[in-house]
Design an enzyme around this catalytic site. Structure first.
Site, short mmCIF file in Angstrom:
data_model
loop_
_atom_site.label_atom_id
_atom_site.label_comp_id
_atom_site.label_asym_id
_atom_site.label_seq_id
_atom_site.Cartn_x
_atom_site.Cartn_y
_atom_site.Cartn_z
N ASP A 1 0.82 -1.21 0.00
CA ASP A 1 0.00 0.00 0.00
C ASP A 1 0.86 1.26 0.00
O ASP A 1 2.03 1.24 0.39
CB ASP A 1 -0.89 0.04 1.25
CG ASP A 1 -1.99 -1.01 1.20
OD1 ASP A 1 -2.02 -1.78 0.23
OD2 ASP A 1 -2.80 -1.07 2.15
N HIS B 1 3.58 -2.18 3.27
CA HIS B 1 3.59 -0.80 2.75
C HIS B 1 4.91 -0.55 2.04
O HIS B 1 5.98 -0.91 2.56
CB HIS B 1 3.43 0.22 3.89
CG HIS B 1 2.14 0.10 4.63
ND1 HIS B 1 1.95 -0.81 5.64
CD2 HIS B 1 0.94 0.78 4.48
CE1 HIS B 1 0.72 -0.70 6.11
NE2 HIS B 1 0.08 0.25 5.42
#
Length: 722
Positions: free
Chosen positions: A89, A241
């Protein structure tokens, strides 16, 4: 004070262009701020924290992290055993995304990247590399906002802009969406479920995670690996992430995790492959409209990014230049004050010994419709302590009985000369021709002198090299905010600059309200010119180019009536600004001339356009950048910087008041002056520049008078050192 009606109407179209320019600039900065600084932090809900009542239970059929909520019955799908879909992400990030792609390439693994639309616009080449390496793309909103906390229209914009950005970078769109701040199905709340149902109606599959690595907490690579490893042979969607901070631990953890999973016989797949979804279900070629919107969005972002970078690059040197100017002008003004104090002491000794410089003086007052205050003006001239003095009032075709009022005073020292309306320069030249003295004091018709003003004004002319003396103009009607703001400007802006010009021997303006001249100097430049609207600036520049010195006499105080309304102030300053530009252009060749003319040209002429034209022209842009920083960047830094700038302005202004022996009371209005009055002055300069570029002709404006200058003189009480 010129009144000929030979000019056409000032063009108004440029105000529309200015508004369009400022609006476009503000929009560009808003886009840049929203895209670059509006992105929220990278985090996920804490699994051990309080969780709201879930919208559905496992018995309702929510069996996996990939949610299809478009139908009446919600469906959740998960990955089969020994299958892992790594998801990343918040990217792309120019540092960490390539590092993660390199790790995946070494392990021949595939993954799914949920990209933030604003970062796609910043780094479209990374998004293209993700797709070229065989990985899958999903959207993660445009600004990483919490979709459950924003209204419906904002959610639509977030996903629409993200798809447009993706279409611009890759030519395709995606139906996979991971909402920011989402985690596992166990953390799903009722508001989130409602929001995801709404997004499902638009064709999106909501992707949560089976395992949240919580790498954003940076607990160490080993801890991230332990948190991200599936139990037994379970399949899992794992959340990582690749942006939003230091992701070095994430890169190391992914490298270790892939070794662990490979040893346990796991397949590393994209979500579509793991769920056995056809590629055209999750990835779609962008239609023409979406692609065009994406290209327009990308182009707008690039323009706004370039514009923001350029303005930021200019902001620092302009700020430094402004502060440096304040310091330099103040230091020079202090030096000037000390030297002037010595000269005053010498002049006082000469006056007491009857050896002072006391030539005959002619005071010339051009007047047009000055009935309100002309009597006070004339009486203050006659009341001066200068003995050999004549006063000449040149009535320039007044229609209010100005000349009659002067004649009715019955003062033998006063001569009234009447002429048809020809303008202020013609009236001054007429008065010069009539005057009998070789030392001339030129005065506006709304000005009141102190008893010793004439004596202080003419004393510097004892030096034969000095051709003119600029006096100290004071605002008489300083009541109210507008009056106080102009009072501050006269003391801090005009008089500090005049002290500097005096020290550098490059005085550009002897104010029309109070100036003493040697007749020989005026004749050497052909008298007062009608070429510009700022005849006082034009005349002074001509004297400097002719080799005459022009000095400043701060004790020669003259009280004038400043505009009492914003509209009157606008007209006056518009004429001043426009006329000053005309004078600068007329005398531009002084920059390359030799001697005194060159000294004036290379010192004053660069300074005037820099600080009276360029900086005011850029000031609205600087203010927009400050607002940009306040809204999107470090607001505390912006406020601190503004407070520092205001402190410098306050100290500088207070020192100018000290030098001029003024009371400090009006200084409380200084912050408001910076916010309101300053903007008006900037717009005046912008209008003047546009008018000059368009070649517009501007007429003289006659200000409405109230006769308040005389009453101000009666109540004035200078304070501080002489």
């Amino acid at each position: 004070m010129r009144h000929r009606r030979d000019a056409h109407r000032t063009p108004r179209a440029h105000w529309l262009l200015l508004a369009l320019f400022i609006g476009t600039l503000a929009s560009m900065l808003g886009i840049q701020g929203f895209a670059r600084h509006g992105t929220g932090p990278a985090r996920t809900p804490a699994p051990d924290g309080p969780v709201e009542e879930t919208a559905v239970s496992p018995g309702d059929g929510l069996g996996g992290p990939v949610l299809d909520l478009s139908g009446p019955a919600p469906q959740g799908r998960g990955l089969p055993a020994r299958t892992v879909a790594l998801t990343f992400d918040d990217g792309p990030d120019p540092r960490w995304t390539p590092a993660i792609l390199d790790v995946l390439r070494r392990h021949r693994a595939q993954a799914t990247f949920f990209v933030v639309g604003s970062r796609v616009l910043e780094h479209p080449e990374l998004v293209r590399r993700i797709r070229q390496d065989g990985h899958q793309l999903g959207i993660h909103t445009f600004s990483h906002c919490d979709l459950t906390a924003v209204p419906t229209w904002r959610r639509r914009i977030e996903v629409s802009l993200s798809q447009s950005a993706l279409a611009a970078a890759t030519g395709a769109t995606s139906s996979l969406l991971r909402p920011p701040y989402s985690s596992t199905p166990a953390a799903l709340t009722a508001p989130a479920y409602t929001t995801y149902r709404e997004l499902a109606s638009q064709g999106y599959l909501t992707v949560l995670a089976d395992i949240d690595s919580r790498d954003w907490t940076r607990p160490g690579a080993d801890a991230i690996v332990r948190a991200a490893t599936p139990a037994g042979t379970d399949g899992a969607v794992v959340l990582f992430h690749d942006s939003g901070g230091d992701r070095s631990q994430t890169v190391a953890a992914v490298d270790q995790l892939l070794d662990v999973l490979d040893a346990r016989g796991y397949r590393l797949v994209t979500l579509s492959d793991g769920l056995r979804l056809p590629s055209d279900v999750t990835t779609h070629p962008a239609d023409t409209a979406t692609r065009l919107r994406g290209q327009a969005l990308l182009a707008t972002y690039r323009i706004s990014s370039t514009l923001t970078w350029t303005l930021t690059a200019f902001l620092v040197p302009l700020t430094v230049l402004t502060l440096l100017r304040a310091v330099v002008v103040t230091v020079i003004a202090r030096r000037h004050w000390r030297l002037a104090d010595r000269r005053h002491k010498v002049a006082d000794r000469r006056r007491r010994s009857s050896a002072g410089f006391r030539p005959p003086v002619s005071v010339i007052i051009p007047a047009y419709n000055e009935a309100v205050g002309i009597a006070d003006t004339v009486r203050s001239m006659v009341a001066n302590d200068y003995l050999d003095l004549e006063v000449i009032v040149v009535d320039d075709g007044s229609t209010d009985g100005t000349a009659d009022i002067v004649e009715q005073l019955g003062l033998p020292e006063v001569v009234v000369v009447r002429q048809a309306n020809q303008g202020k320069p013609a009236a001054l030249n007429h008065g010069i021709a009539v005057a009998s003295a070789d030392v001339l004091v030129l005065v506006d018709g709304d000005t009141v002198f102190e008893p010793d003003t004439v004596r202080h004004a003419v004393q510097p002319l004892c030096d034969p090299a000095i051709g003119a003396v600029a006096g100290n103009t004071k605002v008489g009607n300083r009541q109210g905010l507008l009056g106080r703001w102009q009072h501050i400007e006269y003391v801090q802006g005009f008089n500090l600059d005049r002290r500097m010009y005096d020290m550098l021997q490059c005085m550009p303006t002897v104010p029309g309200a109070i100036g003493a001249f040697r007749r020989e100097a005026l004749e050497s430049v052909g008298g007062v010119s009608e070429d510009t609207l700022a005849e006082d600036t034009d005349l002074t520049m001509a004297l400097c180019r002719a080799g005459w010195r022009v000095v400043y006499a701060e004790q020669a105080r003259a009280w004038t009536e400043a505009p009492a309304t914003l509209s009157a102030l606008w007209r006056q300053r518009y004429r001043w600004s426009y006329g000053t530009m005309q004078a600068m252009w007329k005398h531009r060749h002084a920059v390359v001339e030799r001697g005194a003319a060159g000294r004036f040209g290379r010192r004053a002429l660069p300074y005037l356009p820099m600080f009276q034209v360029l900086l005011p022209m850029l000031a609205p842009v600087i203010d927009l950048m400050a607002l940009y920083g306040l809204l999107f960047a470090d607001g505390g830094l912006v406020l601190t910087s503004y407070a520092g700038f205001l402190a410098v302005q306050f100290v500088t202004t207070a020192y100018a008041f000290h030098l001029d022996r003024e009371r400090f009371g009006p200084l409380w209005t200084l912050p408001l002056q910076q916010i309101v009055y300053r903007q008006v002055m900037y717009l005046v300069v912008i209008q003047s520049v546009v008018s000059a570029v368009l070649g517009s002709r501007l007429r003289w404006h006659k200000l409405a008078r109230t006769g308040s200058a005389g009453s101000a003189l009666e109540t004035s009480t200078p304070v501080g050192p002489a």
